[in-house]
Design a protein around this motif. Structure first.
Motif, mmCIF file in Angstrom:
data_model
loop_
_atom_site.group_PDB
_atom_site.id
_atom_site.type_symbol
_atom_site.label_atom_id
_atom_site.label_comp_id
_atom_site.label_asym_id
_atom_site.label_seq_id
_atom_site.Cartn_x
_atom_site.Cartn_y
_atom_site.Cartn_z
ATOM 1 N N LYS A 91 0.821 -1.211 0.000
ATOM 2 C CA LYS A 91 0.000 0.000 0.000
ATOM 3 C C LYS A 91 0.855 1.261 0.000
ATOM 4 O O LYS A 91 0.364 2.345 -0.330
ATOM 5 C CB LYS A 91 -0.939 0.004 1.202
ATOM 6 C CG LYS A 91 -1.946 -1.136 1.194
ATOM 7 C CD LYS A 91 -2.872 -1.075 2.397
ATOM 8 C CE LYS A 91 -3.886 -2.209 2.367
ATOM 9 N NZ LYS A 91 -4.800 -2.163 3.551
ATOM 10 N N ASN A 253 -4.174 3.217 -7.015
ATOM 11 C CA ASN A 253 -4.001 3.267 -5.552
ATOM 12 C C ASN A 253 -3.039 4.389 -5.162
ATOM 13 O O ASN A 253 -2.131 4.196 -4.345
ATOM 14 C CB ASN A 253 -3.508 1.925 -5.014
ATOM 15 C CG ASN A 253 -4.544 0.823 -5.140
ATOM 16 O OD1 ASN A 253 -5.686 1.090 -5.500
ATOM 17 N ND2 ASN A 253 -4.150 -0.404 -4.864
ATOM 18 N N HIS A 254 -3.223 5.547 -5.771
ATOM 19 C CA HIS A 254 -2.428 6.758 -5.521
ATOM 20 C C HIS A 254 -1.006 6.677 -6.102
ATOM 21 O O HIS A 254 -0.199 7.567 -5.855
ATOM 22 C CB HIS A 254 -2.339 7.072 -4.023
ATOM 23 C CG HIS A 254 -3.654 7.362 -3.394
ATOM 24 N ND1 HIS A 254 -4.335 8.532 -3.597
ATOM 25 C CD2 HIS A 254 -4.428 6.617 -2.568
ATOM 26 C CE1 HIS A 254 -5.462 8.519 -2.920
ATOM 27 N NE2 HIS A 254 -5.554 7.358 -2.294
ATOM 28 N N TYR A 285 -8.220 7.612 -12.016
ATOM 29 C CA TYR A 285 -7.915 6.982 -10.732
ATOM 30 C C TYR A 285 -8.457 5.552 -10.752
ATOM 31 O O TYR A 285 -9.618 5.316 -11.113
ATOM 32 C CB TYR A 285 -8.565 7.755 -9.582
ATOM 33 C CG TYR A 285 -8.056 9.171 -9.432
ATOM 34 C CD1 TYR A 285 -6.927 9.449 -8.679
ATOM 35 C CD2 TYR A 285 -8.723 10.228 -10.040
ATOM 36 C CE1 TYR A 285 -6.461 10.750 -8.538
ATOM 37 C CE2 TYR A 285 -8.265 11.531 -9.914
ATOM 38 C CZ TYR A 285 -7.135 11.777 -9.165
ATOM 39 O OH TYR A 285 -6.675 13.071 -9.038
ATOM 40 N N ASP A 287 -8.860 2.326 -8.233
ATOM 41 C CA ASP A 287 -8.777 1.740 -6.895
ATOM 42 C C ASP A 287 -8.949 0.233 -7.020
ATOM 43 O O ASP A 287 -9.935 -0.235 -7.624
ATOM 44 C CB ASP A 287 -9.866 2.307 -5.982
ATOM 45 C CG ASP A 287 -9.636 3.775 -5.629
ATOM 46 O OD1 ASP A 287 -8.514 4.259 -5.885
ATOM 47 O OD2 ASP A 287 -10.558 4.421 -5.114
ATOM 48 N N ASP A 289 -7.836 -3.751 -5.008
ATOM 49 C CA ASP A 289 -7.231 -4.485 -3.899
ATOM 50 C C ASP A 289 -5.767 -4.761 -4.238
ATOM 51 O O ASP A 289 -5.460 -5.272 -5.322
ATOM 52 C CB ASP A 289 -7.979 -5.809 -3.698
ATOM 53 C CG ASP A 289 -7.557 -6.531 -2.426
ATOM 54 O OD1 ASP A 289 -6.356 -6.508 -2.097
ATOM 55 O OD2 ASP A 289 -8.422 -7.132 -1.770
ATOM 56 N N PRO A 290 -4.823 -4.416 -3.336
ATOM 57 C CA PRO A 290 -3.402 -4.655 -3.620
ATOM 58 C C PRO A 290 -3.079 -6.098 -3.972
ATOM 59 O O PRO A 290 -2.076 -6.371 -4.648
ATOM 60 C CB PRO A 290 -2.710 -4.241 -2.312
ATOM 61 C CG PRO A 290 -3.636 -3.248 -1.703
ATOM 62 C CD PRO A 290 -5.018 -3.712 -2.060
#
Length: 563
Positions: A91, A253-254, A285, A287, A289-290
């Motif tokens: 993350k 995730n940024h 963007y 998003d 799940d890692p």
């Protein structure tokens, strides 16, 4: 024999620096990422001589004590991960523990940090520990880098000009600001402020600040979600576009990444609404799940591998195309050389059963409700190419070839997509000679070609074409057959849709009303009527504008009738 030896840590760090640090911007990137991972809400980047003389990054993050300060200079020392399993749920921006020792090995580096009102400073020079001492600093960390590449002159030699290196750093900080709109960033060079964000989270305000008010006012919001991915962001109306893809920002995730497939999906979302080799200004963007991505791919962490990537591509394409497909994009004349847009809010029910295209081509298009071209009165033709219309709002110039091309393109594309389309049998088979290698390739694509209504036999050195679609224009059969053969023999296309699209574009271009051809008022009105029935009446199939609007107020301003 003792030939293999373990490298000295300083040498190992310099090797790692060669992978991670190529430009001054790479140094700033690593330091800012560390500040973000330290939960900073305010990050200042101060440069001297674009960073050649000094780079300083100051944050208000968590800070470090004396032990952590010293440990930060050790290779592969990190606070981001502690087990193998952590590699699959990354993350943080950094996690390898290479940046600080790599930078320190090719510069003089001082890190000052304050944790719980206890500030210490550690100094390294050319990878060697110099000292640790008491210091004064507010909560957070300050990193100073001097004499960058001083100890690696070959690397220093290949740096570009100060302005070029500074531009790379500016672009980098823009990306960080867009990735973390809730963090305040401040960039200065030689004590001159270059950029400052307020950290209030407004993407629209940030894009207007970076790219200008005209871009900020032409942004469209998009969003979409599947089981695995959530996407959202902003993209410009089609008329606002640029000449390269650096204006497309992909943020996972940024984390800012580079991905040609995602860029292509964004371009495909604009499907003929912008010219080829032009790009929208987009912030996307993603998003996820890692667990579904792998960021441990590239030393600078600029690439990401996705699970279920095709599902992501489809989501991006559908979400963006949904918001751009019905946007009117008439070109509007301004004093400045800036492309802007004009919105028409008039909605009409279009349910004519038989709608005629120019030169007696017909197509039936039914729609619930959509924005259309306004009512126009024909007043003449300019240079045998541009039709002039007017209404209460102003003057409109229509590119007659582009308009006719759009009309015919949609007609041909529709016809070719019909599975049970009408075909015609040639009186005499059309013989087409091709090299043996081309004919060999075509054997793998025979079914695909027959799916669009073409029946043929393959012989040793030629084709015999027996049936062709009824919509093939007379005397153009060989041109379109050659195009089809070229598409498949070179494997330029992998889908029927792409093949049909290229063929429809070629057909429309070859067989449409040309420039420098004078037409009557009735023909001009007919052209506009048919254009209104098109799905995308604002651009030709190549993405060029069809209509330019000159507002009445603009004309009066030119003649000094208004102040």
């Amino acid at each position: 024999m003792g030939l293999i030896k373990k490298l000295d840590p300083i040498i190992a760090n310099k090797i790692a620096a060669g992978e991670v640090i190529e430009k001054l911007a790479n140094v700033i990137k690593e330091l800012v990422e560390n500040a973000i991972d330290a939960q900073a809400k305010k990050i200042d980047i101060e440069l001297q001589d674009s960073g050649l003389k000094m780079m300083r990054v100051i944050d208000d993050g968590l800070g470090m004590d004396e032990d952590d300060l010293l440990a930060a200079f050790e290779r592969h020392a990190t606070s981001k991960i502690s087990s193998v399993n952590d590699l699959f749920r990354i993350k943080s921006l950094g996690f390898r523990g290479e940046a600080i020792p790599s930078i320190a090995s090719i510069s003089k580096m001082t890190i000052t940090s304050n944790l719980k009102d206890s500030a210490k400073a550690v100094v390294f020079d050319n990878g060697q520990f110099i000292e640790i001492k008491d210091a004064s600093l507010n909560q957070g960390t300050m990193v100073e880098v001097e004499k960058i590449f001083y100890y690696t002159p070959a690397r220093f030699k290949y740096l570009k000009s100060e302005q070029y290196e500074l531009a790379l750093i500016q672009a980098l900080i823009y990306q960080f600001a867009l990735s973390y709109p809730n963090i305040s960033f401040r960039l200065s060079n030689n004590q001159k402020l270059l950029f400052s964000s307020n950290g209030q989270g407004s993407i629209k305000n940030l894009m207007a600040q970076i790219y200008g008010i005209n871009v900020g006012s032409a942004l469209l919001d998009f969003q979409g979600q599947t089981r695995d991915f959530k996407i959202y962001g902003k993209t410009t109306k089609p008329v606002i576009n640029r000449s390269n893809r650096q204006y497309i920002h992909i943020i996972v995730n940024h984390r800012v990444i580079q991905d040609t497939e995602i860029v292509q999906a964004i371009l495909e979302s604009y499907d003929q609404l912008i010219p080829k080799q032009r790009y929208p200004i987009t912030v996307l963007y993603i998003d996820v799940d890692p667990l579904l991505i792998d960021v441990n791919v590239h030393p600078r962490k600029q690439e990401v591998k996705f699970s279920e990537k095709q599902a992501l591509i489809d989501l991006i394409r559908s979400s963006i195309s949904e918001v751009v497909k019905d946007k009117p994009i008439f070109q509007e004349v301004k004093n400045e050389d800036i492309q802007t847009t004009i919105d028409f809010t008039q909605g009409l029910e279009i349910k004519e059963e038989n709608q005629t295209f120019y030169e007696n081509d017909t197509i039936n298009i039914q729609e619930e409700k959509r924005k259309i071209i306004p009512d126009l009165s024909y007043i003449g033709q300019y240079s045998g190419t541009y039709l002039l219309f007017q209404n209460d709002q102003g003057l409109y110039m229509v590119d007659q070839h582009a308009a006719a091309e759009r009309i015919r393109y949609e007609r041909y594309a529709k016809e070719m997509q019909i599975n049970n389309q009408m075909i015609q049998t040639t009186i005499f088979p059309i013989r087409m000679d091709f090299p043996a290698d081309v004919l060999t390739k075509l054997k793998n694509h025979k079914d695909d070609i027959e799916n669009i209504g073409i029946k043929f036999d393959i012989n040793d050195d030629h084709l015999l074409v027996k049936e062709i679609p009824l919509w093939f224009p007379k005397n153009y059969e060989d041109i379109y057959m050659e195009t089809i053969i070229d598409q498949f023999s070179e494997d330029k296309r992998t889908s029927k849709k792409e093949l049909i699209d290229d063929l429809a574009i070629l057909l429309a271009c070859k067989h449409s009303l040309k420039a420098n051809h004078y037409i009557t008022k009735a023909e001009a009105d007919h052209l506009i009527k048919d254009l209104r029935q098109c799905q995308k009446p604002y651009t030709c199939p190549h993405g060029r504008p069809i209509i330019v609007e000159i507002k009445h107020s603009q004309v009066e301003h030119w003649f000094n009738r208004v102040i």
